[in-house]
Design a protein around this motif. Structure first.
Motif, mmCIF file in Angstrom:
data_model
loop_
_atom_site.group_PDB
_atom_site.id
_atom_site.type_symbol
_atom_site.label_atom_id
_atom_site.label_comp_id
_atom_site.label_asym_id
_atom_site.label_seq_id
_atom_site.Cartn_x
_atom_site.Cartn_y
_atom_site.Cartn_z
ATOM 1 N N SER A 13 0.831 -1.210 0.000
ATOM 2 C CA SER A 13 0.000 0.000 0.000
ATOM 3 C C SER A 13 0.863 1.257 0.000
ATOM 4 C CB SER A 13 -0.922 0.000 1.227
ATOM 5 O OG SER A 13 -1.796 -1.094 1.199
ATOM 6 N N LEU A 14 1.942 1.251 0.813
ATOM 7 C CA LEU A 14 2.824 2.416 0.875
ATOM 8 C C LEU A 14 3.537 2.648 -0.462
ATOM 9 C CD1 LEU A 14 4.372 1.865 4.428
ATOM 10 C CD2 LEU A 14 2.806 3.691 3.754
ATOM 11 N N VAL A 15 3.972 1.566 -1.100
ATOM 12 C CA VAL A 15 4.668 1.715 -2.389
ATOM 13 C C VAL A 15 3.703 2.219 -3.457
ATOM 14 C CG1 VAL A 15 5.869 0.469 -4.222
ATOM 15 C CG2 VAL A 15 6.401 -0.036 -1.840
ATOM 16 N N VAL A 16 2.495 1.641 -3.516
ATOM 17 C CA VAL A 16 1.498 2.095 -4.495
ATOM 18 C C VAL A 16 1.156 3.567 -4.258
ATOM 19 C CG1 VAL A 16 -0.909 1.871 -5.234
ATOM 20 C CG2 VAL A 16 0.491 -0.172 -4.913
ATOM 21 N N ALA A 17 0.957 3.940 -2.987
ATOM 22 C CA ALA A 17 0.619 5.330 -2.668
ATOM 23 C C ALA A 17 1.758 6.277 -3.021
ATOM 24 C CB ALA A 17 0.285 5.437 -1.172
ATOM 25 N N LEU A 18 3.000 5.845 -2.785
ATOM 26 C CA LEU A 18 4.154 6.699 -3.103
ATOM 27 C C LEU A 18 4.283 6.906 -4.612
ATOM 28 C CD1 LEU A 18 6.683 8.214 -2.200
ATOM 29 C CD2 LEU A 18 7.937 6.046 -2.308
ATOM 30 N N VAL A 19 4.214 5.821 -5.382
ATOM 31 C CA VAL A 19 4.345 5.938 -6.846
ATOM 32 C C VAL A 19 3.193 6.761 -7.418
ATOM 33 C CG1 VAL A 19 4.401 4.640 -9.003
ATOM 34 C CG2 VAL A 19 5.620 3.768 -7.003
ATOM 35 N N ALA A 20 1.968 6.488 -6.958
ATOM 36 C CA ALA A 20 0.807 7.230 -7.456
ATOM 37 C C ALA A 20 0.920 8.719 -7.104
ATOM 38 C CB ALA A 20 -0.480 6.650 -6.870
ATOM 39 N N SER A 21 1.422 9.035 -5.909
ATOM 40 C CA SER A 21 1.554 10.439 -5.492
ATOM 41 C C SER A 21 2.583 11.171 -6.344
ATOM 42 C CB SER A 21 1.944 10.515 -4.015
ATOM 43 O OG SER A 21 0.947 9.918 -3.212
ATOM 44 N N LEU A 22 3.697 10.513 -6.655
ATOM 45 C CA LEU A 22 4.712 11.144 -7.511
ATOM 46 C C LEU A 22 4.165 11.387 -8.916
ATOM 47 C CD1 LEU A 22 7.916 9.161 -6.419
ATOM 48 C CD2 LEU A 22 7.276 11.503 -5.817
ATOM 49 N N ILE A 23 3.412 10.415 -9.444
ATOM 50 C CA ILE A 23 2.796 10.602 -10.767
ATOM 51 C C ILE A 23 1.786 11.747 -10.719
ATOM 52 C CG2 ILE A 23 1.305 9.520 -12.494
ATOM 53 C CD1 ILE A 23 2.602 6.847 -11.790
ATOM 54 N N TRP A 141 4.875 25.868 -2.819
ATOM 55 C CA TRP A 141 5.327 24.513 -2.468
ATOM 56 C C TRP A 141 4.591 23.919 -1.263
ATOM 57 C CZ3 TRP A 141 7.252 23.003 2.156
ATOM 58 C CH2 TRP A 141 7.762 23.969 3.002
ATOM 59 N N PRO A 142 4.216 24.745 -0.231
ATOM 60 C CA PRO A 142 3.459 24.101 0.869
ATOM 61 C C PRO A 142 2.134 23.514 0.390
ATOM 62 C CG PRO A 142 4.338 26.222 1.577
ATOM 63 C CD PRO A 142 4.493 26.158 0.085
ATOM 64 N N GLY A 143 1.435 24.246 -0.519
ATOM 65 C CA GLY A 143 0.169 23.744 -1.037
ATOM 66 C C GLY A 143 0.354 22.496 -1.889
ATOM 67 N N LEU A 144 1.426 22.491 -2.701
ATOM 68 C CA LEU A 144 1.686 21.320 -3.547
ATOM 69 C C LEU A 144 2.020 20.099 -2.687
ATOM 70 C CD1 LEU A 144 3.809 22.847 -6.463
ATOM 71 C CD2 LEU A 144 1.335 22.608 -6.267
ATOM 72 N N LEU A 145 2.855 20.310 -1.676
ATOM 73 C CA LEU A 145 3.240 19.187 -0.819
ATOM 74 C C LEU A 145 2.053 18.704 0.011
ATOM 75 C CD1 LEU A 145 5.510 17.354 -0.056
ATOM 76 C CD2 LEU A 145 6.297 19.031 1.632
ATOM 77 N N SER A 146 1.238 19.654 0.492
ATOM 78 C CA SER A 146 0.048 19.280 1.264
ATOM 79 C C SER A 146 -0.915 18.448 0.413
ATOM 80 C CB SER A 146 -0.648 20.538 1.773
ATOM 81 O OG SER A 146 -1.888 20.215 2.360
ATOM 82 N N GLY A 147 -1.143 18.890 -0.839
ATOM 83 C CA GLY A 147 -2.017 18.135 -1.738
ATOM 84 C C GLY A 147 -1.474 16.746 -2.036
ATOM 85 N N THR A 148 -0.155 16.646 -2.178
ATOM 86 C CA THR A 148 0.455 15.338 -2.441
ATOM 87 C C THR A 148 0.295 14.414 -1.232
ATOM 88 O OG1 THR A 148 2.067 16.414 -3.895
ATOM 89 C CG2 THR A 148 2.597 14.201 -3.129
ATOM 90 N N LEU A 149 0.453 14.964 -0.032
ATOM 91 C CA LEU A 149 0.271 14.148 1.174
ATOM 92 C C LEU A 149 -1.177 13.669 1.309
ATOM 93 C CD1 LEU A 149 2.432 16.056 3.821
ATOM 94 C CD2 LEU A 149 2.843 13.774 2.903
ATOM 95 N N LEU A 150 -2.132 14.557 0.976
ATOM 96 C CA LEU A 150 -3.537 14.149 1.035
ATOM 97 C C LEU A 150 -3.819 13.028 0.029
ATOM 98 C CD1 LEU A 150 -5.374 17.582 1.397
ATOM 99 C CD2 LEU A 150 -5.130 15.796 3.125
ATOM 100 N N ALA A 205 -1.224 10.861 11.276
ATOM 101 C CA ALA A 205 0.069 11.553 11.221
ATOM 102 C C ALA A 205 0.243 12.276 9.883
ATOM 103 C CB ALA A 205 1.198 10.543 11.431
ATOM 104 N N ILE A 206 -0.194 11.643 8.797
ATOM 105 C CA ILE A 206 -0.080 12.275 7.472
ATOM 106 C C ILE A 206 -0.958 13.518 7.393
ATOM 107 C CG2 ILE A 206 -0.523 11.955 5.015
ATOM 108 C CD1 ILE A 206 0.147 8.983 5.414
ATOM 109 N N LEU A 207 -2.168 13.448 7.927
ATOM 110 C CA LEU A 207 -3.073 14.602 7.896
ATOM 111 C C LEU A 207 -2.544 15.750 8.740
ATOM 112 C CD1 LEU A 207 -6.577 12.890 8.022
ATOM 113 C CD2 LEU A 207 -5.512 14.069 6.100
ATOM 114 N N VAL A 208 -1.967 15.441 9.908
ATOM 115 C CA VAL A 208 -1.369 16.486 10.744
ATOM 116 C C VAL A 208 -0.226 17.167 9.991
ATOM 117 C CG1 VAL A 208 -0.018 16.914 12.825
ATOM 118 C CG2 VAL A 208 -2.032 15.440 12.936
ATOM 119 N N ALA A 209 0.594 16.377 9.297
ATOM 120 C CA ALA A 209 1.696 16.950 8.518
ATOM 121 C C ALA A 209 1.160 17.845 7.411
ATOM 122 C CB ALA A 209 2.551 15.819 7.939
ATOM 123 N N ALA A 210 0.072 17.410 6.739
ATOM 124 C CA ALA A 210 -0.499 18.206 5.646
ATOM 125 C C ALA A 210 -1.039 19.532 6.163
ATOM 126 C CB ALA A 210 -1.605 17.407 4.953
#
Length: 224
Positions: A13-23, A141-150, A205-210
């Protein structure tokens, strides 16, 4: 502690989420810029298509993707490849399903830009690539990174689409949400509870970071 199969499912799940987020980051940023600043015929229809996964039942989207990526699907006819019940199919489906979340966050980040800064840069003859590097990216960049984390968190917990496209093959396509569902189906509630708690704290934890990134972005803009 959860059994080893849980960690295998979580790792997938983490690998799929990471690859999908980068795409999504590579695909969504130029797309969000286009939708934020350009007007063209059919723009409303295009936006509706991109946002469709927000209102479409996941199993319906997953069903159409299964037909598209399956052995008799259009993807097989175009490329000779069948991505149903494979890692590539999980990533493809996750990108489509999480696109509205990333796209909305990216577009809001661009819309919050002070357009006077862009106009000044254009008037001074600053090349677009330099404007992006020195003006746009430092502000958004904060908005882009936040959207990627979501998008990452959303992909991590997705169930309906990945079940239809990937099935539940342990060690191959069984993502953590499906693993938990299988435990519940087998009435193994204690193990399901342990696995669900790990996913709960990870998602929190991911939502708090976002949200922290969004707050930092607003503070940064207010001082510039």
């Amino acid at each position: 502690m959860p059994e080893p199969l849980f960690w295998t499912s979580l790792k997938l799940s983490l690998v799929v989420a990471l690859v999908a987020s980068l795409i999504l980051l590579l695909l969504g940023v130029p797309l969000a810029w286009l939708l934020a600043f350009r007007r063209f015929p059919g723009k409303s229809i295009l936006e509706a298509i991109f946002l469709l996964p927000l209102v479409l039942p996941p199993t319906v989207l997953g069903f159409y993707l299964l037909l598209f990526l399956g052995p008799e699907g259009l993807w097989r006819k175009l490329t000779g490849l069948s991505w149903a019940f494979r890692f590539e199919g999980l990533v493809f489906a996750s990108v489509l399903f999480s696109l509205p979340f990333a796209l909305t966050a990216y577009r809001e980040a661009f819309l919050a830009l002070d357009r006077n800064l862009l106009e000044v840069a254009r008037t001074l003859g600053v090349p677009p690539w330099k404007t992006w590097g020195r003006v746009v990216l430092p502000l958004v960049w904060p908005g882009l990174l936040s959207g990627t984390l979501l998008a990452f968190a959303h992909t991590l917990g997705e169930f309906g689409v990945v079940l239809m496209v990937g099935g539940s093959i342990p060690g191959k396509t069984q993502m953590v949400s499906i693993y938990i569902y299988d435990l519940v189906q087998a009435l193994r509630f204690e193990e399901a509870s342990k696995a669900a708690s790990v996913l709960l704290f990870l998602s929190l934890a991911i939502l708090v970071a976002a949200r922290t990134l969004e707050a930092q972005g607003r503070a940064w803009k207010s001082t510039t």
